[in-house]
Design a protein around this motif. Structure first.
Motif, PDB file in Angstrom:
ATOM      1  N   PHE A  36       0.823  -1.179   0.040  1.00 44.19           N
ATOM      2  CA  PHE A  36       0.088   0.031   0.069  1.00 44.19           C
ATOM      3  C   PHE A  36       0.963   1.199   0.071  1.00 44.19           C
ATOM      4  CE2 PHE A  36      -2.807  -3.375   1.447  1.00 44.19           C
ATOM      5  CZ  PHE A  36      -4.074  -2.951   0.824  1.00 44.19           C
ATOM      6  N   SER A  41      -3.360   4.033  -3.379  1.00 42.60           N
ATOM      7  CA  SER A  41      -4.616   3.592  -3.474  1.00 42.60           C
ATOM      8  C   SER A  41      -5.595   4.706  -3.404  1.00 42.60           C
ATOM      9  CB  SER A  41      -4.939   2.597  -2.415  1.00 42.60           C
ATOM     10  OG  SER A  41      -4.135   1.650  -2.128  1.00 42.60           O
ATOM     11  N   THR A  51       1.994   8.855  -0.198  1.00 34.63           N
ATOM     12  CA  THR A  51       2.127   7.654   0.668  1.00 34.63           C
ATOM     13  C   THR A  51       3.264   7.779   1.461  1.00 34.63           C
ATOM     14  OG1 THR A  51       2.920   6.242  -0.908  1.00 34.63           O
ATOM     15  CG2 THR A  51       0.667   6.204  -0.581  1.00 34.63           C
ATOM     16  N   CYS A 151     -13.524  -1.498   2.547  1.00 32.13           N
ATOM     17  CA  CYS A 151     -12.341  -1.543   1.795  1.00 32.13           C
ATOM     18  C   CYS A 151     -10.981  -2.024   2.865  1.00 32.13           C
ATOM     19  CB  CYS A 151     -11.891   0.028   1.219  1.00 32.13           C
ATOM     20  SG  CYS A 151     -11.539   1.047   2.665  1.00 32.13           S
ATOM     21  N   GLU A 155      -4.884   1.068   3.439  1.00 33.16           N
ATOM     22  CA  GLU A 155      -4.546   2.132   2.299  1.00 33.16           C
ATOM     23  C   GLU A 155      -4.674   3.668   3.001  1.00 33.16           C
ATOM     24  OE1 GLU A 155      -8.981   2.478   0.076  1.00 33.16           O
ATOM     25  OE2 GLU A 155      -7.942   0.779  -0.395  1.00 33.16           O
TER      26      GLU A 155
END
Length: 427
Positions: A36, A41, A51, A151, A155
């Motif tokens: 991730f 994502s 990220t 989900c 993420e």
């Protein structure tokens, strides 16, 4: 570890268990956290959110597994034991732990009673999370218990919040939001703008939250308030600056009333702070559902983009919930009150469709015909069920507060007008 916390009393524990189950069941065991971090994502349009650099993280922050925390005023010992057995079963699918943090409600007695905090101060507990979750994690996520995750939450934990205090999501409620307080003996009114967010979802940058003394600022404001409507939500919106919030896609706190209709920022100022195009992206693929019509009270409400009854989705996860699911399924046949909302709304819809029909509305303010009406819910088209529930709520509120016909007519027409113009599903 990924720290997630909830506020829940003993009456909400079973619903929190369904939420936890949805988190675990949507965690892909074939992927790890490094994946991730390597591939973003979350995107806004075609632009990915930044990220974290996985290799720069500490061992604890790279470790797989959820650390769940429940903040509560009281959880009986036998219920704590049941919850630990529940977590033990989920742990076979993906690593997870659960801690209880029992808090004295009197510690928040100086906070105003309002909104969700009308019967206890439980909603305020989340503001002081840093006193309970130890050692302090780099990042933590708060979720309301009336949510359902669809989900893999890793993420969100892979997001780089940088210097932002929190990742937040806009609120779709009223545009007339304000808070009143006293300062130096003077009365002040603060009007919230379009950046107002919903506190049912908070992705918290722990260091910044503590460094900026958000808890202390909320407590200080609470003691000065003379008018507050949304409890902790108003306090957080006042104390966290907009330029220190990272606005995330609406999909991560998809407030379910918007399955019916929604006013976006390119259509109406100071409503949902997303364009219609941004909303539509979230509508097609909601990540976290935030229920208004609770599935344990309403077996039917709105339809998603695929035409599914969204409350059925919650019950699908309830069936998969260890231990608590069996109890919930036993209660399900007894859930019937929502039918009264729907059928009252159905007739309100019919009666307000013609001038002469308005003369029949007073009949709905009396309850001497309810048992007969309940037998007619099959007449309601599935596509209109959610609208009927919302209209029916106006009728039942008027009954409870002994409001007259002149009070409900403008409210019913406003809902119908906004639905006609801003309906998510065009019917």
């Amino acid at each position: 570890m990924f720290h997630i916390f909830f506020s829940a009393d003993k009456n909400y524990i079973s619903y929190t268990a369904v939420l936890i189950t949805s988190i675990i069941k949507n965690t892909n065991p074939q992927k790890n956290f490094k994946d991730f971090c390597a591939t973003p994502s979350i995107t806004a349009g075609n632009q990915p959110y930044p990220t974290l650099e996985y290799d720069s993280l500490s061992k604890e922050n790279r470790e797989e597994g959820y650390a769940f925390h429940i903040l509560s005023d009281s959880i009986p010992n036998d219920l704590q034991t049941t919850l630990q057995n529940f977590i033990h079963q989920l742990n076979t699918f993906y690593p997870c732990t659960l801690q209880f943090h029992c808090i004295d409600d009197n510690d928040f007695s100086h906070f105003p009673i309002s909104g969700a905090a009308h019967s206890s101060h439980l909603p305020y507990y989340r503001l002081k999370w840093q006193d309970y979750i130890k050692p302090t994690p780099q990042k933590c996520l708060y979720l309301d218990s009336d949510m359902l995750v669809l989900c893999d939450l890793r993420e969100l934990f892979a997001l780089d919040l940088k210097d932002n205090i929190a990742g937040i999501i806009g609120d779709c409620g009223s545009k007339n939001r304000k808070i009143k307080y006293k300062k130096n003996g003077q009365k002040h009114t603060f009007y919230f703008d379009e950046n107002y967010f919903n506190s049912g979802f908070l992705l918290i940058n722990s260091q910044k939250y503590i460094q900026e003394k958000i808890w202390e600022k909320c407590e200080n404001l609470a003691q000065k308030c003379t008018y507050i409507k949304a409890a902790d939500q108003d306090l957080l919106n006042f104390t966290i600056p907009t330029n220190q919030c990272l606005k995330l896609p609406f999909a991560y706190n998809f407030q379910c009333i918007t399955f019916l209709y929604v006013l976006c920022k390119d259509e109406c100022k100071k409503r949902l702070n997303y364009t219609r195009a941004e909303f539509n992206e979230s509508f097609k693929n909601p990540k976290i559902l935030h229920y208004g019509e609770k599935p344990w009270k309403f077996l039917q409400s709105y339809q998603d983009s695929k035409g599914n009854n969204i409350n059925d989705i919650w019950w699908q996860y309830a069936k998969q919930t260890p231990i608590f699911g069996e109890y919930l399924l036993q209660q399900k046949p007894q859930i019937t009150d929502y039918k009264l909302f729907a059928i009252l709304g159905y007739y309100a819809l019919q009666y307000t469709s013609s001038l002469l029909g308005h003369f029949h509305l007073p009949k709905l303010l009396k309850n001497n015909n309810d048992s007969k009406l309940l037998q007619e819910t099959s007449r309601i088209p599935i596509s209109q069920f959610g609208l009927c529930c919302v209209l029916g709520e106006v009728i039942l509120y008027a009954r409870k507060h002994k409001k007259g016909i002149l009070n409900i007519i403008p409210k019913l027409h406003k809902i119908k007008r906004q639905y006609k113009k801003y309906a998510t599903h065009k019917t």
